[in-house]
Design an enzyme around this catalytic site. Structure first.
Site, PDB file in Angstrom:
ATOM      1  N   ASN A  11       0.869  -1.177   0.000  1.00 45.70           N
ATOM      2  CA  ASN A  11       0.000   0.000   0.000  1.00 45.70           C
ATOM      3  C   ASN A  11       0.909   1.231   0.000  1.00 45.70           C
ATOM      4  O   ASN A  11       1.493   1.561   1.028  1.00 45.70           O
ATOM      5  CB  ASN A  11      -0.893  -0.042   1.254  1.00 45.70           C
ATOM      6  CG  ASN A  11      -1.691   1.232   1.459  1.00 45.70           C
ATOM      7  OD1 ASN A  11      -1.807   2.056   0.542  1.00 45.70           O
ATOM      8  ND2 ASN A  11      -2.235   1.404   2.657  1.00 45.70           N
ATOM      9  N   HIS A  97      -9.357   1.128   5.051  1.00 44.19           N
ATOM     10  CA  HIS A  97      -8.073   1.341   5.729  1.00 44.19           C
ATOM     11  C   HIS A  97      -8.271   2.306   6.902  1.00 44.19           C
ATOM     12  O   HIS A  97      -9.051   3.253   6.807  1.00 44.19           O
ATOM     13  CB  HIS A  97      -7.041   1.904   4.741  1.00 44.19           C
ATOM     14  CG  HIS A  97      -5.659   1.873   5.296  1.00 44.19           C
ATOM     15  ND1 HIS A  97      -5.195   2.822   6.178  1.00 44.19           N
ATOM     16  CD2 HIS A  97      -4.640   0.987   5.134  1.00 44.19           C
ATOM     17  CE1 HIS A  97      -3.951   2.519   6.531  1.00 44.19           C
ATOM     18  NE2 HIS A  97      -3.594   1.404   5.911  1.00 44.19           N
ATOM     19  N   GLU A  99      -6.596   4.678   7.932  1.00 42.08           N
ATOM     20  CA  GLU A  99      -6.361   6.101   7.612  1.00 42.08           C
ATOM     21  C   GLU A  99      -7.581   6.709   6.929  1.00 42.08           C
ATOM     22  O   GLU A  99      -7.882   7.888   7.110  1.00 42.08           O
ATOM     23  CB  GLU A  99      -5.097   6.242   6.740  1.00 42.08           C
ATOM     24  CG  GLU A  99      -3.848   5.990   7.572  1.00 42.08           C
ATOM     25  CD  GLU A  99      -2.656   5.463   6.790  1.00 42.08           C
ATOM     26  OE1 GLU A  99      -2.638   5.567   5.555  1.00 42.08           O
ATOM     27  OE2 GLU A  99      -1.729   4.926   7.442  1.00 42.08           O
ATOM     28  N   GLY A 177       2.676   2.003  10.706  1.00 40.43           N
ATOM     29  CA  GLY A 177       3.648   3.093  10.569  1.00 40.43           C
ATOM     30  C   GLY A 177       4.372   3.432  11.852  1.00 40.43           C
ATOM     31  O   GLY A 177       5.036   4.460  11.933  1.00 40.43           O
TER      32      GLY A 177
END
Ligand code: PGA
Length: 256
Positions: A11, A97, A99, A177
């Protein structure tokens, strides 16, 4: 080889314009592996270049979109529809996702609507779910994931697609992340709970066919151990998918 095969998906998020995408595919070490699939989700702008790069090199790498709009056309400034993606040869979408949920206010209802629309238009969907750190600390992981999947499992289009054109990525939000990965034991336990939830709702045959990818700080240093877990069918990779060396190293860990 794993019973459901292995999917390694990258991704790219909001990284790599067309030039960087072309450079990535030129430098990516790739060899075909039976039972394993490599897929990249570039930005919309880099989709066509990614498709061209892959087909020019005669490689069997799938290219998918990171998002799409549930409506097929209309007054939705800044959005991209399914028919537009299909026109250039995209048949895969990543939905839900964290985010998108966090920064773009995608509620479970919005995600369900997109998922149903994508499936009805013939896309293959990788649906992301995952709990926050507070939810994990409160012992609510399975409850949160069950809640995130509830409306999807109840929907007839989605429930019929699980295991064929609908698969899952379990991405603990605290691992995305951050450099903190779920341990293989934590990830396996959660994947096994998800598998039993799927079995209860869909029956064993469909549930067994659903690929459940793990995502969240996957690197060449931890992917091998994660992949050795029986219910982990591959990885959804952000940071380590951006460089051809690290993504190639992940691919090389998949046994053929
Ligand atoms: P990460 O991202 O590998 O950089 O943690 C994973 C993802 O968000 O899909």
């Amino acid at each position: 080889m794993k019973p459901r095969g292995v999917l390694l998906a990258g991704n790219w998020k909001m990284n790599h314009g067309p030039k960087a995408a072309q450079d990535f595919f030129r430098a990516l070490p790739y060899s075909k592996k039976p039972g394993a699939t490599m897929r990249i989700y570039p930005s919309y702008l880099s989709l066509a270049t990614a498709l061209d790069s892959v087909s020019a090199a005669g490689r069997d790498i799938e290219i998918g979109a990171q998002n799409f709009h549930a409506e097929k056309s209309g007054a939705f400034t800044g959005e991209v529809s399914g028919p537009m993606l299909q026109e250039i040869g995209i048949h895969q979408v990543l939905l839900g996702h964290s985010e998108r949920r966090q920064y773009f206010s995608e509620t479970p209802a919005v995600i369900l609507n997109k998922t149903v629309s994508a499936l009805q238009q013939g896309f293959e969907v990788l649906l992301c779910i995952g709990e926050t750190l507070d939810e994990r600390k409160a012992g609510q992981t399975v409850e949160v994931l069950t809640h995130q999947l509830k409306s999807t499992l109840a929907d007839p289009t989605c429930s019929a697609a699980f295991g064929t054109s609908l698969h899952l990525a379990y991405e603990p939000v605290w691992a995305i992340g951050t450099g903190v990965t779920a341990t293989p034991a934590q990830a396996q336990a959660t994947h096994a709970s998800l598998r039993s939830l799927l079995t209860r709702s869909l029956g064993e045959i469909s549930a067994d066919a659903v690929q459940i990818l793990y995502g969240g700080s996957v690197t060449p240093g931890n992917f091998g151990e994660l992949l050795a877990c029986p219910d982990i069918d591959g990885g959804l990779v952000g940071g380590a998918s951006l460089k051809p060396e690290s993504f190639g190293a992940l691919w090389s860990l998949i046994s053929s």
